[in-house]
Design an enzyme around this catalytic site. Sequence first.
Site, mmCIF file in Angstrom:
data_model
loop_
_atom_site.group_PDB
_atom_site.id
_atom_site.type_symbol
_atom_site.label_atom_id
_atom_site.label_comp_id
_atom_site.label_asym_id
_atom_site.label_seq_id
_atom_site.Cartn_x
_atom_site.Cartn_y
_atom_site.Cartn_z
ATOM 1 C CG ASN A 10 2.808 -0.392 -2.176
ATOM 2 O OD1 ASN A 10 2.723 -1.523 -1.698
ATOM 3 N ND2 ASN A 10 1.748 0.303 -2.577
ATOM 4 C CE LYS A 12 1.049 -0.300 -6.277
ATOM 5 N NZ LYS A 12 0.145 0.523 -7.061
ATOM 6 C CG HIS A 94 -1.705 2.513 -1.405
ATOM 7 N ND1 HIS A 94 -2.486 2.292 -2.517
ATOM 8 C CD2 HIS A 94 -0.466 2.812 -1.863
ATOM 9 C CE1 HIS A 94 -1.738 2.440 -3.604
ATOM 10 N NE2 HIS A 94 -0.508 2.755 -3.234
ATOM 11 C CD GLU A 96 -3.098 0.210 -5.443
ATOM 12 O OE1 GLU A 96 -2.534 -0.649 -4.736
ATOM 13 O OE2 GLU A 96 -2.536 0.773 -6.408
ATOM 14 C CD GLU A 166 1.372 6.684 -3.107
ATOM 15 O OE1 GLU A 166 2.378 6.287 -3.700
ATOM 16 O OE2 GLU A 166 0.487 5.923 -2.700
ATOM 17 N N GLY A 172 0.208 4.094 -10.851
ATOM 18 C CA GLY A 172 0.141 2.958 -11.774
ATOM 19 C C GLY A 172 -0.344 3.327 -13.160
ATOM 20 C CB SER A 212 3.825 7.277 -12.736
ATOM 21 O OG SER A 212 2.596 6.573 -12.907
#
Length: 248
Positions: A10, A12, A94, A96, A166, A172, A212
Amino acid sequence: MARTIVIAGNWKLNLSVEEGVALAGALAKEAGNDREIVVFPTALSVYPAVQAAAGSKVEVGVQNAYWEVSGAYTGELSPELAKAAGAKWVLIGHSERRQYFGETNETCNQRVQATLRAGLKPMLCIGETLEERESGRLDEILRGQITGGLANLSADDLADLVIAYEPVWAIGTGVVATEEQAQDAHALSRGIVRDLLGDAFADSVRILYGGSVKPDNAAGLLGQEDIDGALVGGASLKADVFSGIINS
Ligand code: PEP
């Protein structure tokens, strides 16, 4: 049941078109094992990345897509347009998108349905925040995301579904879930899928881990019984690092 490993990157909001083309091209040259490889560039780079990866096993997807096919929806793109550009996948829900752009289990479900109508493959992201985990709500959160995201769809409809677990606290942050934490959450997720869609589907659906993932922790995670691949953010932006995960 043997499930083919999927390694997905991904990107992003990173990499120019030129950089994305170079990365897709480099991965296309290197991707030599039996794992499925997917990259999710920015929307601008989808078409050129498809061209750069043509003839290889690297597939390309979009990071999000709206549920209408076309019309007065400024700023959106549809699965149909993504398909016409050569995309094979749509990343949905996702964390985010959930956190910053108001994505809910209901809108994820609309995106999953639209993706399937267009003949693309949905990759549905699920995962809990640290607060939700620490307050004992892991089962409730994952159950809501899976049952909500897959509502009104049958096992036949969802043959191409991939789920990405996730944990939000691991995305991240450099804090990877332990192999045991990840395996437990994957087994829980597979059990929820089993309750919803039955044994055969639950045994065959791929559930990827994300959060991560790096070349040095990938093999341990991928060695877990219910982990069928990885969704990788930061470590997917450089060909040599991402290849280290693909080949782990
Ligand atoms: C992600 O964005 O889906 C992700 C897992 O990011 P990272 O690998 O950087 O934690």
